[in-house]
Design a protein around this motif. Structure first.
Motif, PDB file in Angstrom:
ATOM      1  N   ALA A  30      39.845  35.604  47.818  1.00 32.15           N
ATOM      2  CA  ALA A  30      39.944  37.020  47.463  1.00 32.15           C
ATOM      3  C   ALA A  30      40.893  37.203  46.286  1.00 32.15           C
ATOM      4  O   ALA A  30      40.641  38.007  45.386  1.00 32.15           O
ATOM      5  N   GLY A  31      41.991  36.443  46.275  1.00 28.86           N
ATOM      6  CA  GLY A  31      42.947  36.537  45.175  1.00 28.86           C
ATOM      7  C   GLY A  31      42.352  36.128  43.854  1.00 28.86           C
ATOM      8  O   GLY A  31      42.612  36.755  42.815  1.00 28.86           O
ATOM      9  N   ALA A  32      41.546  35.070  43.859  1.00 22.53           N
ATOM     10  CA  ALA A  32      40.920  34.613  42.615  1.00 22.53           C
ATOM     11  C   ALA A  32      39.974  35.666  42.054  1.00 22.53           C
ATOM     12  O   ALA A  32      39.919  35.894  40.840  1.00 22.53           O
ATOM     13  N   MET A  33      39.214  36.344  42.925  1.00 18.48           N
ATOM     14  CA  MET A  33      38.325  37.415  42.472  1.00 18.48           C
ATOM     15  C   MET A  33      39.118  38.549  41.822  1.00 18.48           C
ATOM     16  O   MET A  33      38.728  39.099  40.786  1.00 18.48           O
ATOM     17  N   SER A  34      40.262  38.870  42.418  1.00 14.38           N
ATOM     18  CA  SER A  34      41.116  39.931  41.881  1.00 14.38           C
ATOM     19  C   SER A  34      41.722  39.522  40.545  1.00 14.38           C
ATOM     20  O   SER A  34      41.740  40.299  39.588  1.00 14.38           O
ATOM     21  N   LEU A  35      42.218  38.301  40.442  1.00  9.47           N
ATOM     22  CA  LEU A  35      42.858  37.827  39.217  1.00  9.47           C
ATOM     23  C   LEU A  35      41.846  37.678  38.083  1.00  9.47           C
ATOM     24  O   LEU A  35      42.192  37.855  36.916  1.00  9.47           O
ATOM     25  N   ILE A  86      53.606  26.922  30.867  1.00 12.38           N
ATOM     26  CA  ILE A  86      52.136  26.911  30.816  1.00 12.38           C
ATOM     27  C   ILE A  86      51.515  27.403  32.130  1.00 12.38           C
ATOM     28  O   ILE A  86      50.326  27.190  32.378  1.00 12.38           O
ATOM     29  N   SER A  87      52.313  28.101  32.929  1.00 13.72           N
ATOM     30  CA  SER A  87      51.763  28.624  34.199  1.00 13.72           C
ATOM     31  C   SER A  87      50.566  29.525  33.978  1.00 13.72           C
ATOM     32  O   SER A  87      49.598  29.494  34.738  1.00 13.72           O
ATOM     33  N   PHE A  88      50.630  30.359  32.914  1.00 14.76           N
ATOM     34  CA  PHE A  88      49.510  31.281  32.688  1.00 14.76           C
ATOM     35  C   PHE A  88      48.240  30.530  32.328  1.00 14.76           C
ATOM     36  O   PHE A  88      47.133  30.954  32.669  1.00 14.76           O
ATOM     37  N   LEU A  89      48.371  29.384  31.634  1.00 18.83           N
ATOM     38  CA  LEU A  89      47.185  28.571  31.321  1.00 18.83           C
ATOM     39  C   LEU A  89      46.625  27.928  32.584  1.00 18.83           C
ATOM     40  O   LEU A  89      45.410  27.855  32.768  1.00 18.83           O
ATOM     41  N   ARG A  90      47.517  27.451  33.429  1.00 23.66           N
ATOM     42  CA  ARG A  90      47.071  26.848  34.686  1.00 23.66           C
ATOM     43  C   ARG A  90      46.386  27.886  35.579  1.00 23.66           C
ATOM     44  O   ARG A  90      45.379  27.586  36.229  1.00 23.66           O
ATOM     45  N   LEU A  91      46.923  29.100  35.592  1.00 19.19           N
ATOM     46  CA  LEU A  91      46.276  30.174  36.346  1.00 19.19           C
ATOM     47  C   LEU A  91      44.884  30.458  35.787  1.00 19.19           C
ATOM     48  O   LEU A  91      43.909  30.573  36.534  1.00 19.19           O
ATOM     49  N   GLN A  92      44.790  30.551  34.476  1.00 18.62           N
ATOM     50  CA  GLN A  92      43.513  30.858  33.839  1.00 18.62           C
ATOM     51  C   GLN A  92      42.476  29.788  34.139  1.00 18.62           C
ATOM     52  O   GLN A  92      41.317  30.095  34.446  1.00 18.62           O
ATOM     53  N   MET A  93      42.870  28.518  34.078  1.00 20.76           N
ATOM     54  CA  MET A  93      41.948  27.419  34.368  1.00 20.76           C
ATOM     55  C   MET A  93      41.485  27.475  35.827  1.00 20.76           C
ATOM     56  O   MET A  93      40.310  27.254  36.127  1.00 20.76           O
ATOM     57  N   TRP A  94      42.401  27.801  36.727  1.00 22.90           N
ATOM     58  CA  TRP A  94      42.066  27.885  38.158  1.00 22.90           C
ATOM     59  C   TRP A  94      41.069  29.008  38.395  1.00 22.90           C
ATOM     60  O   TRP A  94      40.054  28.822  39.081  1.00 22.90           O
ATOM     61  N   VAL A  95      41.331  30.173  37.823  1.00 28.53           N
ATOM     62  CA  VAL A  95      40.442  31.320  38.004  1.00 28.53           C
ATOM     63  C   VAL A  95      39.075  31.042  37.381  1.00 28.53           C
ATOM     64  O   VAL A  95      38.033  31.340  37.977  1.00 28.53           O
ATOM     65  N   GLU A  96      39.062  30.477  36.184  1.00 29.47           N
ATOM     66  CA  GLU A  96      37.789  30.198  35.507  1.00 29.47           C
ATOM     67  C   GLU A  96      36.935  29.207  36.282  1.00 29.47           C
ATOM     68  O   GLU A  96      35.711  29.339  36.338  1.00 29.47           O
ATOM     69  N   GLU A  97      37.572  28.224  36.909  1.00 34.71           N
ATOM     70  CA  GLU A  97      36.818  27.252  37.710  1.00 34.71           C
ATOM     71  C   GLU A  97      36.165  27.940  38.908  1.00 34.71           C
ATOM     72  O   GLU A  97      35.002  27.681  39.232  1.00 34.71           O
ATOM     73  N   SER A 114      35.307  43.759  46.376  1.00 37.40           N
ATOM     74  CA  SER A 114      35.232  44.480  45.104  1.00 37.40           C
ATOM     75  C   SER A 114      33.860  45.131  45.035  1.00 37.40           C
ATOM     76  O   SER A 114      32.980  44.831  45.843  1.00 37.40           O
ATOM     77  N   VAL A 115      33.671  46.006  44.066  1.00 41.57           N
ATOM     78  CA  VAL A 115      32.377  46.677  43.911  1.00 41.57           C
ATOM     79  C   VAL A 115      31.280  45.647  43.635  1.00 41.57           C
ATOM     80  O   VAL A 115      30.198  45.690  44.233  1.00 41.57           O
ATOM     81  N   GLU A 116      31.546  44.703  42.740  1.00 40.39           N
ATOM     82  CA  GLU A 116      30.517  43.720  42.398  1.00 40.39           C
ATOM     83  C   GLU A 116      30.230  42.780  43.564  1.00 40.39           C
ATOM     84  O   GLU A 116      29.067  42.425  43.802  1.00 40.39           O
ATOM     85  N   VAL A 117      31.242  42.369  44.301  1.00 45.19           N
ATOM     86  CA  VAL A 117      31.023  41.520  45.476  1.00 45.19           C
ATOM     87  C   VAL A 117      30.146  42.258  46.489  1.00 45.19           C
ATOM     88  O   VAL A 117      29.267  41.667  47.118  1.00 45.19           O
ATOM     89  N   THR A 118      30.355  43.562  46.631  1.00 49.56           N
ATOM     90  CA  THR A 118      29.512  44.360  47.528  1.00 49.56           C
ATOM     91  C   THR A 118      28.071  44.398  47.039  1.00 49.56           C
ATOM     92  O   THR A 118      27.124  44.321  47.834  1.00 49.56           O
ATOM     93  N   ALA A 119      27.885  44.487  45.717  1.00 54.69           N
ATOM     94  CA  ALA A 119      26.527  44.462  45.161  1.00 54.69           C
ATOM     95  C   ALA A 119      25.864  43.106  45.397  1.00 54.69           C
ATOM     96  O   ALA A 119      24.660  43.024  45.683  1.00 54.69           O
TER      97      ALA A 119
END
Length: 451
Positions: free
Chosen positions: A226-231, A138-149, A412-417
């Motif tokens: 920065a990693g979370a924005m990329s993921l 379930i690592s991918f689910l844990r990653l998804q929850m972390w990024v979404e938060e 990222s482009v959006e972070v720059t905006a």
């Protein structure tokens, strides 16, 4: 040939107008006509009004890291290729400028470790989920929850900016979104953060590292924010601009009626007195990224497919090995007609190769059976993200602002905006002394009812 320019008048005009109590500055200077400069020119005019003259100094081509290269009479993205669906400022620009999203042409992805594919995407969503679960639990689910938060908190910035709030430093901005947790994410690594929430080391090595290499050219040792924005960009639906992403920059400058001056800015100084004490701008190193657009025949045997007709992937990400390239994509041109189809692997196609260094001829021969042409773009694409203490500030002097300060937290482009909107609001609020709109500590509570 760009001519050198020394930027005295624009800053002096700002300061003189402020001293005499004029209703608005008569002239504003912006250095750079990439997405940051184009967006901040647009936002400055929104706030100060159309009578303010905006001079934009650009030493190269409008668009900056949003750029294209022509191959065989078609144009292809050589800079930022796509945007996340939650890039609200970019979405707004496209709508305001009457641009269109490019038609999406589907294709499967895979992750290659130099010998084998460690993960292969299929055309079936449920099968992809099953494969992720089978390989990584379930690592991918844990990653998804972390990024979404993280993303849920980051999205608060749009509400804050809609209410006119701005921040004088990167730390203040991050704290307003996620309090000390966000600030701490700039000081600890992606790997450390993900291991703490139960993501396995194997998943980090195989999947997370591949995504970070493709987007930043960096590893899971980079800071977590920065990693979370990329993921996040790897998980959502992506889009591009029909005709080329750089049309956003040229469109915003045209809409703003900005005065684009093709010149290299070498110095920004305060007339007569100079800056005392001298201005301290955070200077770190940048991660070089080379984009090679190769028109040729893929060597599918290198990836374990002797028969090129059977090669199923349009996009290949890599783990730390092989180290000579980060990602490989079968590209679509910036103008995608209704009848367009992606080239089959046995056909000559335009492939985009991202690498940390220019590809050697031997490396090109490894990836391609033969090729007609190779065209490259070399970018100082992203800061080498590491712990910065303290985080940089947007305010450098009374009316002088550092737009790119935020990219030292995430790039990222959006972070720059987002940074461009913040700087425009900061300039506006400081000009009219609306200090209640700057660096508010209790901002979450002020607009809680609307969040």
């Amino acid at each position: 040939m760009a001519r050198a320019a020394r930027l005295f008048a624009a800053l002096a005009a700002l300061l003189a107008a402020a001293a005499t109590g004029d209703a608005r500055p008569s002239k504003i200077a912006v250095v750079g006509a990439g997405i940051g400069g184009s967006a901040v020119a647009h936002f400055l005019q929104q706030h100060f009004g159309p009578r303010v003259q905006i001079d934009v100094f650009e030493k190269g081509t409008v668009g900056g890291r949003l750029a294209t290269i022509s191959v065989n009479k078609q144009h292809y993205e050589s800079g930022a290729a796509s945007f996340h669906s939650l890039s609200l400022h970019m979405q707004g620009f496209v709508k305001q400028l009457g641009l269109r999203h490019r038609r999406e042409v589907g294709g499967r992805s895979a992750i290659f470790n130099g010998e084998d594919f460690v993960l292969e995407e299929t055309d079936w969503y449920l099968l992809n989920l099953f494969r992720l679960w089978w390989h990584y639990g379930i690592s991918f689910l844990r990653l998804q929850m972390w990024v979404e938060e993280v993303m849920e908190k980051f999205m608060r910035i749009y509400k804050y900016q809609a209410h006119g709030y701005a921040f004088s430093g990167v730390e203040e901005l991050l704290y307003s979104l996620g309090e000390s947790a966000f600030v701490n994410m700039t000081q600890r690594s992606v790997a450390e953060s993900l291991l703490q929430v139960g993501v396995t080391q194997r998943f980090i090595d195989d999947v997370v590292s591949a995504v970070l290499r493709a987007s930043y050219g960096q590893s899971a040792a980079m800071p977590a924010f920065a990693g979370a924005m990329s993921l996040a960009g790897a998980q959502g639906s992506l889009w591009s601009v029909e005709g080329g992403n750089k049309l956003v920059c040229s469109g915003l400058l045209k809409l703003t009626k900005a005065n684009v001056i093709h010149a290299t800015v070498t110095t920004v100084t305060l007339q007569q007195t100079g800056f005392d004490p001298p201005i301290d701008v955070v200077q770190g190193s940048f991660q070089p990224t080379v984009v090679s657009l190769v028109h040729g025949y893929l060597n599918s045997s290198y990836f374990g497919f002797p028969d090129p007709k059977l090669f199923p992937f349009a996009s290949i990400l890599t783990t730390d090995f092989p180290s000579f390239f980060c990602a490989l994509d079968n590209m679509c041109p910036v103008n995608v007609s209704a009848s367009f189809r992606r080239k089959q692997p046995q056909e000559a196609a335009v492939w985009r190769v991202q690498s940390p260094q220019p590809l050697l001829r031997s490396q090109l021969k490894t990836l391609f059976r033969s090729y007609y042409s190779v065209q490259t773009a070399e970018w100082q694409a992203h800061p080498v993200h590491g712990p910065h203490s303290p985080l940089p500030r947007f305010v450098l002097h009374d009316q002088l602002f550092h737009l790119n300060a935020l990219e030292w937290a995430a790039s990222s482009v959006e972070v720059t905006a987002v940074a461009a909107k913040n700087v425009a609001l900061l300039a506006f609020n400081r000009w009219y002394q609306d200090l209640d709109k700057i660096d508010q500590k209790d901002l979450m509570h002020k607009v809680k009812t609307e969040l």
